[in-house]
Design an enzyme around this catalytic site. Sequence first.
Site, PDB file in Angstrom:
ATOM      1  N   ASP A   1      37.444  40.375  38.692  1.00 47.76           N
ATOM      2  CA  ASP A   1      35.935  40.047  39.255  1.00 47.76           C
ATOM      3  C   ASP A   1      35.521  40.814  40.418  1.00 47.76           C
ATOM      4  OD1 ASP A   1      35.188  37.794  37.743  1.00 47.76           O
ATOM      5  OD2 ASP A   1      36.364  36.382  39.046  1.00 47.76           O
TER       6      ASP A   1
ATOM      7  N   HIS B   1      38.587  41.490  32.570  1.00 51.71           N
ATOM      8  CA  HIS B   1      38.173  42.087  33.716  1.00 51.71           C
ATOM      9  C   HIS B   1      38.829  41.329  35.065  1.00 51.71           C
ATOM     10  CE1 HIS B   1      35.565  38.564  33.045  1.00 51.71           C
ATOM     11  NE2 HIS B   1      35.371  38.564  34.354  1.00 51.71           N
TER      12      HIS B   1
ATOM     13  N   ARG C   1      31.433  28.083  40.804  1.00 49.73           N
ATOM     14  CA  ARG C   1      32.319  29.291  41.103  1.00 49.73           C
ATOM     15  C   ARG C   1      31.984  29.393  42.630  1.00 49.73           C
ATOM     16  NH1 ARG C   1      32.614  35.400  38.734  1.00 49.73           N
ATOM     17  NH2 ARG C   1      31.487  36.129  40.316  1.00 49.73           N
TER      18      ARG C   1
ATOM     19  N   HIS D   1      41.373  38.580  33.610  1.00 46.83           N
ATOM     20  CA  HIS D   1      40.852  37.349  32.956  1.00 46.83           C
ATOM     21  C   HIS D   1      39.860  37.974  31.914  1.00 46.83           C
ATOM     22  CE1 HIS D   1      38.274  37.092  36.342  1.00 46.83           C
ATOM     23  NE2 HIS D   1      37.221  36.713  35.382  1.00 46.83           N
TER      24      HIS D   1
END
Length: 287
Positions: free
Chosen positions: A118, A116, A278, A263
């Site tokens: 983000d 996918h 993150r 990723h």
Amino acid sequence: MGLAAASDAAQKINVVPLSSALGADIVGVDLRAPIDDATTHVIRQAWKDHLVIRLRGQELSEDDQVRFGETFGPLNRSARKRAHHNAANPAVMLISNIRENGQLIGALPDGEMQFHTDQSHQETPCSGTMLYALEVPRVGGDTLFANGYTAYETLPDAIKQRLAGKRALHAYDYDNASTRRGTVLKEGVPHAVHPVVRTHPETGRKALYVNRLMTLRIEDIEPQESEDLLQMLFDHIERKDFVWGQTWKPGDVVLWDNRCTVHARTDFSAAERRLMRRVTILGEKPF
Ligand code: SIN
């Protein structure tokens, strides 16, 4: 820091490619202190050239990570509340399978995730994502990255023509399909429509912008044709020779460009702890 010193710092950096697909190590930078303009320039250029950059052996506070993230642009501070309530800085979101008192301390907790990019379910997806590893499983939990530029450039001309001007629906079902693709858009699930091929605003290059986890269908073609085309594009972008895999060590910082990569995460044992911090960099509407 004067100009001569700034240039000294930048000259000590080595950019070491990690694979023929994408990725580079940035060696010789300590992110505990602010970095100068020349160093920032070298790192930003490496990010543009290699799509994914990695800096190993870092010891970062949340604020250090946020400061480094901000050298790439303003950060997203609207991460979902439940996912960052254990982080002090509002730009930080925890990615973790750790539970405290039966409650998850972070988002995207368990196991394998399909390829996918983000926030492709949002109107303005983030341009970049940076993970900093604090705790990692002994085996698995790798993050695999695939090169969307190469994927587009290697498509047969007839497919490129078929995709020209096409748009696709992306959705992300946080509750029911957060790691594997759903095929129907359920009510209330966040979604957005984007070009199937997007142009990177900084490099001007075209990248394939569909992904197995979140792209539900291509608009204005028959459902079966859309599904066949998407499955072919997913298989193509995930080709082994377009992919490089990051096996995490604590202290690794990895920044990827969501505009030209996809990723995935490999499976790992539920009995092992995985904890990442993150931050995401605000992006633009894909075109
Ligand atoms: C993500 O997709 O943002 C998380 C990737 C990972 O946990 O390795």
